[in-house]
Design an enzyme around this catalytic site. Structure first.
Site, PDB file in Angstrom:
ATOM      1  CD  GLU A 157      -5.414  11.668  11.926  1.00 59.49           C
ATOM      2  OE1 GLU A 157      -5.828  12.479  12.747  1.00 59.49           O
ATOM      3  OE2 GLU A 157      -5.168  10.469  12.211  1.00 59.49           O
ATOM      4  CE  LYS A 232       2.916   3.878  11.362  1.00 60.05           C
ATOM      5  NZ  LYS A 232       2.606   2.621  10.690  1.00 60.05           N
TER       6      LYS A 232
HETATM    7  N1  HSE Z   1       4.647   0.349   6.154  1.00 66.01           N
HETATM    8  C1  HSE Z   1       3.671   0.811   7.102  1.00 66.01           C
HETATM    9  C2  HSE Z   1       2.793  -0.360   7.498  1.00 66.01           C
HETATM   10  C3  HSE Z   1       2.790   1.922   6.568  1.00 66.01           C
HETATM   11  O1  HSE Z   1       3.004  -1.479   7.030  1.00 66.01           O
HETATM   12  O2  HSE Z   1       1.902  -0.170   8.320  1.00 66.01           O
HETATM   13  C4  HSE Z   1       3.346   3.306   6.771  1.00 66.01           C
HETATM   14  O3  HSE Z   1       3.627   3.610   8.100  1.00 66.01           O
END
Ligand code: HSE
Length: 348
Positions: A157, A232
């Site tokens: 998650e 992601k």
């Molecule tokens: N550095 C990422 C962001 C958080 O700014 O959303 C971790 O994935």
């Protein structure tokens, strides 16, 4: 019976998780019957300690905040069975943990060393809970099938939008829906920078502030050039849309080409630049991209400001479902680990 946990990595996320576990110890036990023990912590910088009877979490947190090595932990168990200095793989293989929380630094391109940590955990019958994007982005199918082979869980998650439920929402409450697209703001740092630039701040100052506020990665290139959002997107495509894509199939562009003039132009057109991640089912197959888009102010994603993330699932049975929430942070990412630990506990 206590759920025994080993922490690989004791940085922001590991410590955030421990703070939540301590704060909510009674609540978790009363409400969910979730009784836990941290039996091992292994961190290449902060030191390592293992005791099969469980460690005192307040003491672990105090050592870390005082900058004292975990190797100096004074174990009060009566059998003098504490072990010190174990590296990640020895801790994973030889500890009595039920679940390994893999929270160490990982190279997102190779997925290492987290992939080897996951394999060692599965092969020794332990679940993995991780917020590291590497294993899921590089080899989700391999990780999942090895976990299944050994009858343990691979829970991720925290890899997408910290503890805001994305992976578990798609696989849990939204089970039965098909997704034709997923689109959203998947990186808080870049959204924060774009908002600050719209308010008149210079790019460099906004980036520095995002680092100070703890949104940006240690090397913010991954944020501003779109690599973090791309990881992601790959995970969502693989996990939610069953599309086994990799980095070479994702069109990627960051926000470094966005100028104050472009922001002013968007404003004049009643619009706003957003770095959007998109995965779409098309007649030619899956299309995936991370790129800046000029979004009209009337669009729901235009109103998502600062470091907040948001994602819209286009579903066949429920139309569009949008979820908005924090995408980073010590407690927020610590919570992503807790939610997976509770899910494993409930299935045990
Ligand atoms: N550095 C990422 C962001 C958080 O700014 O959303 C971790 O994935």
């Amino acid at each position: 019976m206590s759920h025994k946990i080993a922490l690989i990595g004791f940085g922001t996320v590991g410590q955030g998780l421990c703070e939540i576990l301590l704060d909510k110890e009674e609540y978790l036990n009363e409400k969910y019957g979730f009784d836990w023990q941290i039996v091992a912590v292994s961190d290449p910088v902060k030191g390592s300690v293992y005791c099969p009877d469980g460690l005192n979490v307040s003491k672990l947190l105090k050592l870390a905040s005082d900058g004292i090595s975990l190797d100096k932990y004074e174990c009060k168990c009566d059998k003098a069975q504490a072990r010190f200095g174990w590296d990640a793989l020895k801790t994973i293989r030889e500890s009595n943990a039920d679940t390994v929380c893999e929270l160490a630094f990982t190279n997102v391109e190779t997925g290492q060393p987290a992939i080897d940590h996951c394999k060692a955990a599965f092969e020794t019958g332990k679940n993995i809970v991780t917020s590291n994007k590497g294993p899921a982005a590089v080899d989700f199918a391999g990780m999942q099938s090895l976990a299944e082979k050994h009858n343990v869980k691979f829970m991720i998650e925290g890899t997408v939008v910290s503890g805001t439920p994305i992976i578990n929402l798609a696989g849990g409450p939204l089970a039965g829906c098909s997704f034709s697209s997923i689109k959203g703001i998947l990186n808080g740092t870049t959204n924060y920078i774009l908002c600050q630039m719209e308010a008149g701040m210079e790019y460099e100052t906004a980036l520095q502030k995002a680092q100070e506020l703890g949104y940006a990665e240690a090397d913010p290139t991954g944020d501003v050039e779109g690599y973090d959002a791309m990881a992601k997107v790959i995970i969502l495509a693989n996990v939610v849309m069953d599309a086994p894509i990799s980095a070479k199939e994702v069109e990627r562009e960051g926000i470094t080409g966005i100028t104050p003039a472009m922001i002013a132009e968007a404003k004049a057109k009643q619009a706003r630049w957003k770095l959007l991640g998109t995965i779409e089912k098309t007649t030619d197959g899956i299309k995936a991209a991370v790129k800046p888009e000029m979004v009209p102010l009337s669009h729901p994603l235009a109103g998502i400001m600062d470091a907040t993330n948001a994602l819209t699932f286009a579903t066949d049975l429920m139309g569009d479902i949008t979820i908005v929430g924090a995408g980073a942070g010590r407690i927020e990412t610590g919570y992503s680990i807790l939610t997976d630990l509770i899910a494993i506990h409930r299935g045990m």
